[in-house]
Motif scaffolding. Structure first.
Motif, PDB file in Angstrom:
ATOM      1  N   GLU A  98     -15.165 -16.300  -6.455  1.00 28.61           N
ATOM      2  CA  GLU A  98     -15.039 -15.851  -5.062  1.00 28.61           C
ATOM      3  C   GLU A  98     -14.056 -16.711  -4.277  1.00 28.61           C
ATOM      4  N   GLN A  99     -14.022 -17.993  -4.603  1.00 22.31           N
ATOM      5  CA  GLN A  99     -13.051 -18.874  -3.940  1.00 22.31           C
ATOM      6  C   GLN A  99     -11.621 -18.480  -4.298  1.00 22.31           C
ATOM      7  N   HIS A 101     -10.722 -15.377  -5.166  1.00 22.88           N
ATOM      8  CA  HIS A 101     -10.515 -14.130  -4.411  1.00 22.88           C
ATOM      9  C   HIS A 101     -10.140 -14.439  -2.959  1.00 22.88           C
ATOM     10  N   LEU A 102     -10.843 -15.398  -2.377  1.00 25.50           N
ATOM     11  CA  LEU A 102     -10.596 -15.754  -0.972  1.00 25.50           C
ATOM     12  C   LEU A 102      -9.165 -16.266  -0.778  1.00 25.50           C
TER      13      LEU A 102
ATOM     14  N   ARG B  52     -10.767  -6.548  -6.186  1.00 19.88           N
ATOM     15  CA  ARG B  52     -10.964  -7.801  -5.456  1.00 19.88           C
ATOM     16  C   ARG B  52     -11.870  -7.590  -4.246  1.00 19.88           C
ATOM     17  N   ASP B  55     -15.411  -6.810  -5.602  1.00 22.24           N
ATOM     18  CA  ASP B  55     -16.055  -7.990  -6.190  1.00 22.24           C
ATOM     19  C   ASP B  55     -16.422  -9.044  -5.151  1.00 22.24           C
ATOM     20  N   THR B  56     -15.849  -8.917  -3.965  1.00 20.68           N
ATOM     21  CA  THR B  56     -16.228  -9.846  -2.907  1.00 20.68           C
ATOM     22  C   THR B  56     -17.198  -9.167  -1.933  1.00 20.68           C
ATOM     23  N   LEU B  91     -16.576 -13.353   3.716  1.00 18.77           N
ATOM     24  CA  LEU B  91     -16.596 -13.955   2.381  1.00 18.77           C
ATOM     25  C   LEU B  91     -16.819 -15.465   2.446  1.00 18.77           C
ATOM     26  N   LYS B  94     -20.384 -16.001   3.031  1.00 21.24           N
ATOM     27  CA  LYS B  94     -21.142 -15.703   1.815  1.00 21.24           C
ATOM     28  C   LYS B  94     -21.056 -16.870   0.823  1.00 21.24           C
ATOM     29  N   ILE B  95     -19.849 -17.404   0.664  1.00 24.68           N
ATOM     30  CA  ILE B  95     -19.667 -18.516  -0.259  1.00 24.68           C
ATOM     31  C   ILE B  95     -20.488 -19.724   0.171  1.00 24.68           C
TER      32      ILE B  95
END
Lengths: 122, 122
Positions: A98-99, A101-102, B52, B55-56, B91, B94-95
């Motif tokens: 996810e990082q 993706h971010l 992407r 998935d996020t 995001l 969320k992380i």
DNA sequence: GCTTGACTTAGAGTTGGCTCTAAGTTGTAA
DNA sequence: TTACAACTTAGAGCCAACTCTAAGTCAAGC
């Protein structure tokens, strides 16, 4: 506490609470003299843990396996620990994905803002 | 490339590819002389971006809104940028929530290993 | 010219995780 | 002593996101 109070405290709907009991995530919930469910602080702690597993992407049937082991008592604690260790690894992988993706999203946002700058100066 | 190749390259099943076209995530996919879909590198880049977002945690109907704006052309680029900025914020939240969950999981694993130590020495 | 295999479509079925309904029971208050 | 609100149950319904099926088309190889 009754189901309504338990629902408020845990922020889980009473429908979902009964559903979790039905599929075996909540076990041995006691009843009062009227046959209504009577929840304790231990039930709060347990459902909060269920939520943690769920919110980190563990499917309910895997959580059920953990719940079943927990119900079997202390003899299964090593196995349960291993399940959590594996889950922690999966979660770490998920977080780093996810990082990534971010980072890519932010790059794309940067491209947009450069493009919009250009448009304004055209 | 045909749908089979596109499926392999993108790691998305052909069922899902057709479904994404049906709901409007993939637009203006060209066809060869037999009426079969013919995908390009641009389609690969676009579906990777869809993945992407998905998935996020972005729901497909939100991705659809973004796809619709994209189809309208450059005039919507500022709006699309804002959607991505908002998504990036979500995001990030969320992380950090997942990082908190991970910390708590590791604490629990630590408790388990201490408990198991005690059991062994009992 | 016929078989084969990969494509096409519309629409039905599946899965996970709830969410709700219907019918019934119970404890309290007017 | 009846009305009411909150509970109970089994099972149906719903939503997102696929996943599959049936029936048909088409190009290539035998």
């Amino acid at each position: 506490m009754n189901i309504q109070k338990f629902s408020k405290v845990t922020n889980v709907s009473s429908y979902t609470i009964r559903y979790y009991e039905k599929i075996g995530l909540l076990k041995n919930i006691s009843r009062n003299s009227s046959g209504h469910r009577w929840f304790t602080e231990k039930d709060v702690i347990w459902i909060e843990f269920i939520k943690r597993l769920k919110d980190t992407g563990m499917p309910l049937d895997n959580i059920k396996k953990y719940a079943d082991l927990r119900d079997e008592g202390a003899s299964t604690s090593e196995l349960r620990m291993k399940i959590l260790q594996q889950h922690a690894v999966t979660l770490e992988e998920k977080i780093s994905e996810e990082q990534f993706h971010l980072k890519k999203l932010k790059e794309k946002i940067e491209h947009y803002s450069e493009f919009i700058e250009l448009e304004l100066n055209a």
